[in-house]
Design a protein around this motif. Structure first.
Motif, PDB file in Angstrom:
ATOM      1  N   SER A   1      -3.005   0.837   7.089  1.00  0.00           N
ATOM      2  CA  SER A   1      -3.311  -0.373   6.360  1.00  0.00           C
ATOM      3  C   SER A   1      -3.026  -1.857   7.127  1.00  0.00           C
ATOM      4  CB  SER A   1      -1.965  -0.012   5.254  1.00  0.00           C
ATOM      5  OG  SER A   1      -2.015  -1.825   4.940  1.00  0.00           O
TER       6      SER A   1
ATOM      7  N   THR B   1       0.954  -1.280   0.185  1.00  0.00           N
ATOM      8  CA  THR B   1      -0.139   0.102   0.385  1.00  0.00           C
ATOM      9  C   THR B   1       0.727   1.385   0.419  1.00  0.00           C
ATOM     10  OG1 THR B   1      -1.568  -1.173   0.886  1.00  0.00           O
ATOM     11  CG2 THR B   1      -1.743   1.147   0.804  1.00  0.00           C
TER      12      THR B   1
ATOM     13  N   SER C   1       0.619   3.898  -3.326  1.00  0.00           N
ATOM     14  CA  SER C   1       0.287   4.487  -2.706  1.00  0.00           C
ATOM     15  C   SER C   1       1.400   6.073  -3.391  1.00  0.00           C
ATOM     16  CB  SER C   1       0.194   4.978  -1.470  1.00  0.00           C
ATOM     17  OG  SER C   1      -0.980   4.427  -0.654  1.00  0.00           O
TER      18      SER C   1
ATOM     19  N   ILE D   1      -4.993  -3.830  -1.410  1.00  0.00           N
ATOM     20  CA  ILE D   1      -4.223  -3.096  -1.299  1.00  0.00           C
ATOM     21  C   ILE D   1      -4.241  -1.616  -2.056  1.00  0.00           C
ATOM     22  CG2 ILE D   1      -1.724  -3.218  -2.636  1.00  0.00           C
ATOM     23  CD1 ILE D   1      -1.050  -5.415  -1.841  1.00  0.00           C
TER      24      ILE D   1
ATOM     25  N   HIS E   1      -6.586   0.134   0.580  1.00  0.00           N
ATOM     26  CA  HIS E   1      -5.942   0.545   0.860  1.00  0.00           C
ATOM     27  C   HIS E   1      -5.804   1.816   0.410  1.00  0.00           C
ATOM     28  CE1 HIS E   1      -5.691  -2.708   4.214  1.00  0.00           C
ATOM     29  NE2 HIS E   1      -7.210  -2.316   4.396  1.00  0.00           N
ATOM     30  N   THR E   2      -4.745   2.082  -0.796  1.00  0.00           N
ATOM     31  CA  THR E   2      -3.990   3.012  -1.560  1.00  0.00           C
ATOM     32  C   THR E   2      -5.138   4.108  -1.352  1.00  0.00           C
ATOM     33  OG1 THR E   2      -3.212   1.503  -2.146  1.00  0.00           O
ATOM     34  CG2 THR E   2      -2.997   3.558  -3.266  1.00  0.00           C
TER      35      THR E   2
END
Ligand SMILES: Nc1ncnc2c1ncn2[C@@H]1O[C@H](COP(=O)(O)OP(=O)(O)OP(=O)(O)O)[C@@H](O)[C@H]1O
Ligand SMILES: [Mg+2]
Lengths: 370, 285
Positions: free
Chosen positions: B217, B91, B95, B153, B156-157
């Motif tokens: 995350s 993540t 990000s 992922i 969460h990103t």
């Protein structure tokens, strides 16, 4: 190294015409100062030469090449910002090497130039410090070293001494002069400090509101200011100005002012006579008004005036006297420190007729200088 | 005159100082109290918890790491920690990859509609997670992202990006223009300016954003729950939830919680280093 020519450049920012038809030529290897009050467009001009501002009208020529649309990074110029803009995450040595490594200089050259600049600018021993770990004067030297290792065609300096204290500024001025002498790079130096301009430059460009008022040697700018603005901006304390009209009384030509008839130099009688009747502004520096009792002998071209002393300011070795002539017209002059004058006293002063300037009240141009 | 002022201000100064010390003490107590309690429970033996009416002791009668050894001997638990770690790390990577360029552009250029964009970014995060999780999950199902690492992922990103962009943008914005222009005058192109000047100088801000993303995350439950369900892939938060369902002993729960909050404490201490102001001191003026 290269010469710089500005041809009628103009620049508008927002609603204001910041630079207005400005022309200047700087010879190869010359040290030229742009001098003017805050906000007159000095930084803007420098940034236009560097390529950080676009040019609305006119041409910027460096080494005969038109630079108007050349990207910043392709101009071989160096600039020292007023803030020095040292890279805070790099050590002194890394700051100095930065430009060289950008230009992919060979390691050997980089080493040699770094050693040269550390020595030249007295920075040895500081190479591993970060900018925040050195003094203001040292930062200024790093900024200069970083600019000069690149062998720029032109070095642009934007008030590099303004953050230094008075003593450091004096040393820095001498150093800068020495460096210019040794390196011979063309330098365009921006300041609003006339002492810096007078001390270091070969020619001074006096600016006011984005326009060139005068461009000449420091001596010429001081002795024969081209405009009333140049006259008032250069020289300290500031020049006295009196309004009046040119009159001829027999053998004498002079200006009738509120404080009395101010005689003009005999040698210039013919040109003064030709101006008879014309409205003018008389300009005379405080240095050219002498306290009568102190003066050995009155010259023929001197005008005697009675003034009442209002204020005496000590300047160190001399004092500035602020006085008022008839009609309350202010007149400022200098006396040596051993003279005692008290406020409210009436004293006699001599105006040196050989040092009188006349300005046209409409155009503000100098119409009569020595 | 000045002495009078000083004498008069003395008691005020004293009061100020006392107030300051008191608020610091209160803040420390507020933060450290629960952490201490959590830790105490995690090393408590059962007699220190089930005291049979007697007050619970401030320090366990027989401190023990039994719960931790129990957890680590559980093969499932080890997999869960690894999952959480991998998901959090990915993540962060994702990000940063998406957020840093956006932050750079927003922080260093005059982008038309910038304010609207930022407003949009904030408002996205104003929706409670529980409200946005259903449409997002539905969307993810359509793309067969349910029960996958990629799915969680990406989710969460999505949650972290606004923060990364915001923190990163302020970091890029804070760098004086003079530095960038100086580098350009010295011959640097956009690429060199970015990698040699702007990026190194915004590192503290970007590290803070990365740590924040990692923790977000690591601690995240709702999206993980909806996307992973109770399928094959489990995370630390899902594991905790699973254990809760069987009303386990408090000390075991506390041990899981300690492990869950460990990164928070570690990273907070690391962040400290970057929080100290004045990284750009000495560059301009
Ligand atoms: N972005 C801008 N938009 C509008 N006006 C501007 C802008 N930047 C500068 N100006 C104006 O242009 C004029 C010249 O600015 P400049 O910075 O060149 O002055 P300066 O001579 O360097 O002054 P100083 O000695 O204070 O540094 C000022 O009057 C300023 O207000
Ligand atoms: Mg300026």
């Amino acid at each position: 190294m290269a010469d710089v020519v500005l041809k009628n450049v103009s620049k508008r920012m927002g609603s204001s015409q910041v630079i207005d038809g400005f022309s200047l030529d700087v010879a190869n290897g010359e040290f030229v100062t742009l001098l003017g009050p805050s906000g007159c467009g000095k930084t803007t001009l420098l940034r236009m030469i560097a390529g950080l501002e676009t040019v609305d009208k006119g041409d910027v020529l460096v080494g005969g090449k038109r630079y108007n649309n050349l990207p910043v990074q392709q101009r071989n110029l160096a600039m020292v910002f007023q803030s020095y803009a040292l890279f805070p995450h790099m050590t002194v040595a890394q700051n100095i090497r930065f430009g060289l490594s950008i230009h992919k200089a060979p390691a050997e050259t980089i080493r040699r130039k770094l050693a040269w600049s550390l020595d030249m600018f007295g920075l040895s021993g500081l190479e591993d410090r970060l900018p925040r770990q050195i003094s203001g004067g040292q930062r200024q030297r790093v900024a200069l070293a970083r600019a000069l290792v690149l062998d720029p065609d032109v070095l642009l300096l934007d008030e590099p001494l303004s953050n230094l204290d008075a003593a450091l500024r004096d040393t820095a001025m001498e150093e800068l002069k020495r460096i210019h002498h040794q390196v011979g790079t063309t330098i365009i130096y921006v300041t609003h400090n006339q002492v810096e301009a007078m001390t270091m430059s070969q020619r001074i460009a006096v600016l006011s509101a984005g326009r060139l008022e005068q461009y000449d040697t420091p001596r010429a700018v001081y002795d024969s200011p081209a405009t009333r603005f140049a006259a008032s901006f250069i020289g300290s304390p500031a020049m006295n100005f009196l309004n009046g009209a040119v009159e001829v009384h027999g053998e004498d030509a002079g200006v009738m002012t509120p404080v009395g008839f101010v005689k003009l130099d005999k040698e210039r009688f013919t040109s003064a006579k030709a101006m008879a009747g014309r409205s003018v502004t008389v300009g005379i520096r405080p240095q050219n008004i002498a306290y009568a009792e102190h003066h050995e002998s009155k010259r023929y071209s001197d005008t005697t005036l009675s003034v009442s002393v209002e204020l005496v300011e000590t300047l160190g070795d001399r004092s500035l006297v602020v006085s008022r002539g008839e009609n309350g017209t202010a007149l400022r002059f200098l006396i040596t420190r051993d003279i005692d004058i008290e406020p409210q006293e009436m004293v006699e002063v001599f105006l040196d007729g050989r040092r009188v300037h006349l300005f046209d009240p409409q155009t503000n141009a100098n119409v009569f200088s020595f | 005159m000045s002495t009078i002022a000083r004498v008069k201000s003395l008691p005020v100064e004293g009061l100020k100082k006392a107030l300051w010390v008191a608020s610091i003490a209160a803040a420390v107590l507020l933060v450290a109290g629960p952490v201490y309690m959590l830790f105490k429970y995690s090393i408590s033996d059962s007699t220190s918890i089930n005291t049979g009416g007697a007050p619970i002791p401030l320090w366990p009668y027989h401190p023990t790491f039994r719960c931790f050894t129990y957890l680590f001997s559980d093969s499932q638990f080890f997999g869960v920690i690894t999952n959480s770690f991998v998901i959090a790390a990915c993540t962060v990577g994702m990000s940063m990859l998406l957020g840093v360029p956006a932050a750079y552009v927003l922080g260093r250029f005059r982008v038309p509609g910038r304010r609207l964009l930022l407003l949009g970014l904030i408002s996205v995060r104003l929706f409670p997670d529980i409200a946005s999780v259903i449409p997002i999950t539905e969307f993810f199902i359509r793309f067969k992202l349910q029960n996958t690492y990629t799915g969680v992922i990406l989710a969460h990103t999505l949650l972290a990006l606004p923060y990364v962009i915001f923190i990163g943008m302020s970091a890029f914005e804070a760098i004086p223009d003079d530095l960038e222009q100086q580098a350009r005058v010295m011959g640097a192109n956009g690429f060199s300016v970015f990698f040699r000047i702007l990026l190194p100088l915004s590192i503290p801000g970007l590290v803070a954003a990365a740590i924040y993303t990692f923790l977000l995350s690591w601690d995240e439950f709702i999206f993980a729950y909806f996307i992973l369900g109770l399928g094959k892939i489990s995370t630390l938060t899902l594991f905790l939830k699973q254990k809760l369902a069987f009303s386990p002993p408090q000390n075991l729960l506390a041990a899981i919680s300690v492990l869950l909050s460990l990164p928070v404490i570690v990273f907070s201490l690391m962040l400290q280093k970057y929080m100290t102001a004045g990284i750009t001191t000495g560059s301009v003026k």
